[in-house]
Design a protein around this motif. Structure first.
Motif, PDB file in Angstrom:
ATOM      1  N   VAL A   5       0.850  -1.191   0.000  1.00 19.46           N
ATOM      2  CA  VAL A   5       0.000   0.000   0.000  1.00 19.46           C
ATOM      3  C   VAL A   5       0.880   1.234   0.000  1.00 19.46           C
ATOM      4  N   GLU A   6       0.830   1.967  -1.118  1.00 20.72           N
ATOM      5  CA  GLU A   6       1.636   3.183  -1.250  1.00 20.72           C
ATOM      6  C   GLU A   6       0.883   4.399  -0.713  1.00 20.72           C
ATOM      7  N   SER A   7       1.653   5.384  -0.298  1.00 19.68           N
ATOM      8  CA  SER A   7       1.098   6.660   0.130  1.00 19.68           C
ATOM      9  C   SER A   7       2.139   7.749  -0.076  1.00 19.68           C
ATOM     10  N   GLY A   8       1.688   9.000  -0.051  1.00 18.54           N
ATOM     11  CA  GLY A   8       2.613  10.117  -0.077  1.00 18.54           C
ATOM     12  C   GLY A   8       2.701  10.881  -1.383  1.00 18.54           C
ATOM     13  N   GLY A   9       1.976  10.453  -2.396  1.00 15.02           N
ATOM     14  CA  GLY A   9       2.026  11.179  -3.653  1.00 15.02           C
ATOM     15  C   GLY A   9       1.291  12.507  -3.564  1.00 15.02           C
ATOM     16  N   GLY A  10       1.389  13.278  -4.646  1.00 12.21           N
ATOM     17  CA  GLY A  10       0.699  14.561  -4.666  1.00 12.21           C
ATOM     18  C   GLY A  10       1.245  15.463  -5.742  1.00 12.21           C
ATOM     19  N   LEU A  11       0.843  16.730  -5.649  1.00 13.29           N
ATOM     20  CA  LEU A  11       1.278  17.755  -6.592  1.00 13.29           C
ATOM     21  C   LEU A  11       2.390  18.581  -5.950  1.00 13.29           C
ATOM     22  N   VAL A  12       3.478  18.764  -6.666  1.00 11.47           N
ATOM     23  CA  VAL A  12       4.609  19.529  -6.149  1.00 11.47           C
ATOM     24  C   VAL A  12       5.201  20.362  -7.279  1.00 11.47           C
ATOM     25  N   GLN A  13       5.765  21.506  -6.925  1.00 12.35           N
ATOM     26  CA  GLN A  13       6.392  22.367  -7.921  1.00 12.35           C
ATOM     27  C   GLN A  13       7.764  21.828  -8.302  1.00 12.35           C
ATOM     28  N   PRO A  14       8.233  22.136  -9.493  1.00 16.60           N
ATOM     29  CA  PRO A  14       9.599  21.744  -9.871  1.00 16.60           C
ATOM     30  C   PRO A  14      10.608  22.223  -8.825  1.00 16.60           C
ATOM     31  N   GLY A  15      11.549  21.330  -8.505  1.00 13.43           N
ATOM     32  CA  GLY A  15      12.525  21.627  -7.467  1.00 13.43           C
ATOM     33  C   GLY A  15      12.106  21.207  -6.077  1.00 13.43           C
ATOM     34  N   GLY A  16      10.860  20.822  -5.930  1.00 11.63           N
ATOM     35  CA  GLY A  16      10.340  20.428  -4.626  1.00 11.63           C
ATOM     36  C   GLY A  16      10.659  18.992  -4.268  1.00 11.63           C
ATOM     37  N   SER A  17      10.113  18.580  -3.123  1.00 12.08           N
ATOM     38  CA  SER A  17      10.388  17.238  -2.603  1.00 12.08           C
ATOM     39  C   SER A  17       9.089  16.545  -2.213  1.00 12.08           C
ATOM     40  N   LEU A  18       9.124  15.217  -2.291  1.00 17.12           N
ATOM     41  CA  LEU A  18       8.054  14.368  -1.788  1.00 17.12           C
ATOM     42  C   LEU A  18       8.683  13.114  -1.213  1.00 17.12           C
ATOM     43  N   ARG A  19       7.978  12.514  -0.262  1.00 14.00           N
ATOM     44  CA  ARG A  19       8.406  11.238   0.293  1.00 14.00           C
ATOM     45  C   ARG A  19       7.272  10.237   0.135  1.00 14.00           C
ATOM     46  N   LEU A  20       7.562   9.171  -0.592  1.00 14.50           N
ATOM     47  CA  LEU A  20       6.602   8.089  -0.764  1.00 14.50           C
ATOM     48  C   LEU A  20       6.893   6.970   0.234  1.00 14.50           C
ATOM     49  N   SER A  21       5.833   6.330   0.689  1.00  9.71           N
ATOM     50  CA  SER A  21       5.977   5.182   1.580  1.00  9.71           C
ATOM     51  C   SER A  21       5.158   4.013   1.056  1.00  9.71           C
TER      52      SER A  21
END
Length: 115
Positions: A5-21
Motif C-alpha cells: 500500500v503506497e502513500s505520499g504522492g501529490g502535486l509539487v512544484q519543480p525543485g520540490g520534494s516528496l516522500r513516498l511510503s
C-alpha cells in the motif's frame, strides 16, 4: 495475502520534494528486495530504485543523486525520498516485490510535478 500500500504522492512544484511510503504485509519483509517503479502517461513502467535485504541500493540513472530509497524492516515499510523533482518525474509510482510465489504490485500513487 500479500499487500503493498503506497502513500505520499501529490502535486509539487519543480525543485520540490516528496516522500513516498509503501506498507507491506503478508510475507517476511526483511528477506526480500523491494522496488519502486513508475509509469508516465503513454510510457512503459520503468524501474526507479531497488533495495536489498541488506539495504544495498540501485537507482535508475535519471534519478541518481536526487532520490533515496530506504527500508525499515521493523515496520515493514520501504520509502522513496524524492528531491529536486522535475516535470519528467510525473508518473504513477508503484511499490514492488518479487516472491517465490509471484510478483506483486501496489495500487500506485500519483506524483505530479508542475508549476
Amino acid at each position: 495475502q500479500v499487500q503493498l500500500v503506497e502513500s505520499g504522492g501529490g502535486l509539487v512544484q519543480p525543485g520540490g520534494s516528496l516522500r513516498l511510503s509503501c506498507a507491506a504485509s503478508g510475507f517476511i519483509f526483511r528477506f526480500y528486495v523491494m522496488g519502486w517503479y513508475r509509469q508516465a502517461p503513454g510510457k512503459q513502467r520503468e524501474l526507479v530504485a531497488t533495495i536489498t535485504s541488506g539495504s544495498s541500493t540501485n537507482y535508475a540513472d535519471s534519478v541518481k543523486g536526487r532520490f533515496t530509497i530506504s527500508r525499515d524492516n521493523a515496520k515493514n515499510t520501504v520509502s522513496l525520498q524524492m528531491n529536486s523533482l522535475k516535470p519528467e518525474d510525473t508518473a504513477v509510482y508503484y511499490c514492488n516485490v518479487r516472491l517465490p510465489i509471484g510478483e506483486f504490485w501496489g495500487q500506485g500513487t500519483q506524483v505530479t510535478v508542475s508549476s
